[in-house]
Design an enzyme around this catalytic site. Sequence first.
Site, PDB file in Angstrom:
ATOM      1  CB  THR A  12      -3.232   2.637  -6.093  1.00  0.00           C
ATOM      2  OG1 THR A  12      -4.188   1.436  -6.864  1.00  0.00           O
ATOM      3  CG2 THR A  12      -2.018   1.548  -6.310  1.00  0.00           C
ATOM      4  CG  ASP A  86      -8.765   2.971 -11.936  1.00  0.00           C
ATOM      5  OD1 ASP A  86      -8.154   3.610 -12.776  1.00  0.00           O
ATOM      6  OD2 ASP A  86      -9.652   1.547 -11.384  1.00  0.00           O
TER       7      ASP A  86
HETATM    8  N1  GLU Z   1      -9.172   1.016  -9.467  1.00  0.00           N
HETATM    9  C1  GLU Z   1      -8.514   1.587  -8.414  1.00  0.00           C
HETATM   10  C2  GLU Z   1      -8.945   2.952  -7.867  1.00  0.00           C
HETATM   11  O1  GLU Z   1      -8.782   3.608  -8.484  1.00  0.00           O
HETATM   12  C3  GLU Z   1      -7.070   1.043  -7.902  1.00  0.00           C
HETATM   13  C4  GLU Z   1      -6.315   2.977  -9.421  1.00  0.00           C
HETATM   14  C5  GLU Z   1      -5.354   3.619  -8.496  1.00  0.00           C
HETATM   15  O2  GLU Z   1      -5.617   3.424  -7.498  1.00  0.00           O
HETATM   16  O3  GLU Z   1      -4.383   3.901  -9.154  1.00  0.00           O
HETATM   17  O4  GLU Z   1      -9.238   2.942  -6.502  1.00  0.00           O
END
Ligand code: GLU
Length: 177
Positions: A12, A86
Site C-alpha cells: 500500500t 499483510d
Molecule cells: N494487501 C496489501 C499488501 O499487503 C495491502 C495491505 C498493505 O500494504 O497495507 O500489500
Amino acid sequence: MKNILMIGTGGTIASGQTAEGLAPELDPLQLLRDTPRVAQLCRVDCLQLYSLDSTNIRPCHWLGLARAIRERYDQYDGFVISHGTDTMAYTAAALSYLIQDCPKPIVLTGAQKPIWYDGTDSKRNLTDAFLYACRGCGGVQIVFNGKVILGTRARKTRTKSFNAFSSIDYPETAVFR
Ligand code: GLU
C-alpha cells in the site's frame, strides 16, 4: 553519514490510483521524494526489487530479498525494506532465519495508507525506519506506528488501525517518542 540501501517490494505504501483501484507502482525514489527528512539522516541508494501486493509474496521472494542484501551487505550500514502490511511479519520472520547474527539493522516498514493520501502514515513510518536503520541494533525488525518489533515476534493484529502490528510474547525493541 551512514549509507543505507532502500529496497522496494510494493504494498500500500507504494500504491498509486489505477483504473482497477490501488496497485503498487511507486518505486523507492518516488517514496523518498515525499519524505525529505530522510536525506538529512543518511545517504540512500535505492533498489526496486518487486512491485507486489504482499499477499503475492512467496518464499522465492524471501530468498530474492536475502540474496539482494547479501550481495550488497558490505557496501551499506543498514537496509530499509518497504513492504505491504499483510505478509510483512512473515517476510520479517523469514529474513530473520535467512540472515542470522546480522550486526547491521534490516528494517521492514510499510503503511496503511499510500504515501500521497491525506493523513497518511507512510511518511512517519518511513522516516522512523531510516532513523532505526541509522542508529538501531542489528538484525531484522519491523518499524511501524512508532514501535520497533523483532522480526520473529511481529504479527499484524489490526487491519485498519495505524497501530497495525504487535509484538507477541516479547517486549518491543524500542519506541519512538
Ligand atoms: N494487501 C496489501 C499488501 O499487503 C495491502 C495491505 C498493505 O500494504 O497495507 O500489500
